[in-house]
Design an enzyme around this catalytic site. Structure first.
Site: not given
Length: 530
Positions: A324, A353, A457
């Site tokens: 950000e 793994h 937003k």
């Protein structure tokens, strides 16, 4: 290029640095920067140091929003640019400690007795930092409160959390964190929690605390509804750098963690990374490595691999702090640069793994930041093989993975800390905060705004508005089934017909009185209110 063991050892001695006051070491020897790199970068780094010094002195470091950036003052209030800010920092810290003591003693409790649980409601920096610290430092055997989180606006996720604690809501303190009070995810979580309390016959306000901006929507709501306490968030603190403010310190204190040690670790890291001598500044060294490996454009991703379960959430926390801050379309001059540094990670040796196979043999589009913790556990470990413990194996996997990657031309650096204590967690947070700030200066971007988040937003708000228009239309056309395209035409939203389709599908799937009638293709299906 693969080097001989002797060459590797010589390079290790040259580029491995210990920082005794931090209990930290940084190894850059597996990063293949040229010998003249530090000299070449010296002018840029000098400008970055100057910008950081101005920031700490109260300059407008976030020009887009006309704000100071003051998270460094939180762990050393004497650096604050005026006495008013200094007093606010010190008074808030004292209030956090006082409220924590009142909760732990039972002086402040819930309807059904002393608080035993803490439900933290937040999003982004208001959740990622507290979650990381809670997981890193918590201990079920000694924690004062058990901590739960609403960190999304997912109803099913909130139901799952409530199902595990619903019978104890009368002993659960609810902490709502939102600077503006208008963040929809946090507002939604608060309303869901409030409804759960009320359905259990409890007064939500008697169990609620706010961390928010003064006179924000949330602040006014908390006053109106008689919440227990309100703690401040200041406009000079961004969410992703708020862990050493009330955002992170309050939930940590309520959990029973040592917030003084967290602050001490952060301050110690600030003191060291404020120095302008490269050799003695680990954040400056890391910032230069980011610049080297990504050619100043973020062309390679950063894989964060902490070899410690307690640090499992660190990569998630760093995703917001780094991405950000650095993921910007334009630089400070307004030039389009599309900068950024992608972050992902797991933990050792789980990663071995999971995706180390690709890291070693696949596309070389990354570098690794290993985090090594020297202390395995507080007690002595048992031997799982002759003279070998589980911790020895963990250390072996770290060194083996690091070597296997380097042999195949994959670069990495290694951060070593003594233990996973509160002091160490504080210093890691501050170390990466400073690295982000310095690197942002090196590439000339504003690390403290988030225009892309605001755009998201705004777009979400457009979808909600479109949904309300759809429902209004269908309410006036009962018994008149319409396709998504017909609905879009009727509300003047033809350019958004795809969104109309997705909204109708969602409403129909959730029994929202919207009936879907399937047809020959998904796009010929019709919708009507019933």
């Amino acid at each position: 290029m693969r080097k001989s063991n002797e060459d590797t050892w010589q390079r290790f001695q040259k580029y491995y640095t210990e920082f005794p006051t931090l209990g930290l070491a940084l190894d850059l020897s597996r990063m293949d920067f040229p010998e003249e790199f530090f000299t070449t970068m010296a002018p840029r780094l000098e400008k970055a140091f100057a910008a950081m010094a101005a920031l700490e002195q109260g300059a407008i470091a976030n020009p887009d929003e006309g704000r100071m950036v003051g998270h460094y003052w939180l762990r050393n209030s004497t650096l604050a640019p005026n006495s008013s800010i200094r007093h606010e920092i010190e008074a808030t810290l004292a209030a956090i400690k006082e409220f924590g003591a009142e909760v732990h003693s039972g002086k402040v409790g819930g309807t059904n007795g002393p608080f035993q649980n803490l439900l933290v409601i937040g999003i982004g920096g208001s959740a990622l930092g507290p979650q990381f610290v809670s997981h890193a430092l918590g201990n079920p055997a000694s924690d004062k409160l058990r901590v739960w989180f609403f960190d999304n606006t997912d109803p099913d996720g909130m139901d799952g959390t409530l199902a595990r604690m619903r019978s104890e809501l009368g002993k659960t303190l609810c902490l709502v964190i939102s600077k503006s009070g208008g963040t929809k995810e946090t507002r939604n979580g608060m309303l869901e929690a409030q409804t759960a309390y009320q359905s259990s016959g409890l007064n939500f306000g008697a169990h609620a605390v706010a961390v928010t901006g003064i006179d924000s929507e949330l602040d006014k709501y908390a006053i109106k509804n008689g919440w227990l306490r309100r703690f401040p968030m200041w406009d000079w603190i961004g969410g992703r750098t708020s862990e050493t403010s009330a955002v992170g310190l309050l939930p940590a204190a309520l959990q029973g963690l040592d917030i003084d040690a967290i602050l001490a670790g952060a301050k110690a890291a600030d003191d060291v990374t404020r120095q302008t001598e490269l050799r003695t500044n680990p954040a400056a060294q890391m910032a230069l490595m980011w610049f080297h490996i990504g050619e100043g454009r973020g062309t390679k991703d950063m894989v964060v691999l902490p070899y410690k379960d307690r640090l499992e959430l660190f990569s998630r926390y760093l995703q917001q702090l780094v991405m950000e801050s650095l993921g910007k379309e334009k630089d400070l001059t307004g030039k389009i640069v599309n900068q950024g540094l992608a972050v992902y990670g797991n933990k050792g040796s789980t990663d071995q793994h999971a995706y180390v196979q690709q890291l070693r043999d696949g596309i070389p589009n990354f570098f690794v930041t290993f985090i090594e913790v020297l202390k395995d556990r507080k007690e002595q470990s048992m031997f799982v093989d002759p003279h070998v413990t589980c911790g020895d194996y963990l250390n072996g996997f770290l060194q083996g993975t690091r070597q296997a990657l380097y042999e195949n031309g994959r670069e990495s650096m290694t951060i070593t800390i003594k233990d996973a204590s509160a002091f160490a967690i504080g210093l890691l947070i501050a170390l990466f905060e400073r690295t982000v700030g310095l690197y942002a200066s090196l590439i000339n971007v504003n690390a403290y705004n988030q225009p892309g988040v605001e755009a998201g937003k705004k777009a979400a708000g457009t979808i909600i508005d479109l949904q309300l228009r759809i429902l209004t239309l269908l309410a006036g056309k009962k018994a008149s089934p319409l396709t998504a395209s017909q609905i879009a035409d009727a509300i003047g939203g033809k350019p958004h017909v795809e969104s109309v389709f997705k909204i109708c599908e969602h409403l129909a799937a959730n029994d929202r009185s919207l009936l879907k009638k399937s047809a020959s293709s998904p796009f010929a299906a019709t919708y009507e209110l019933v």
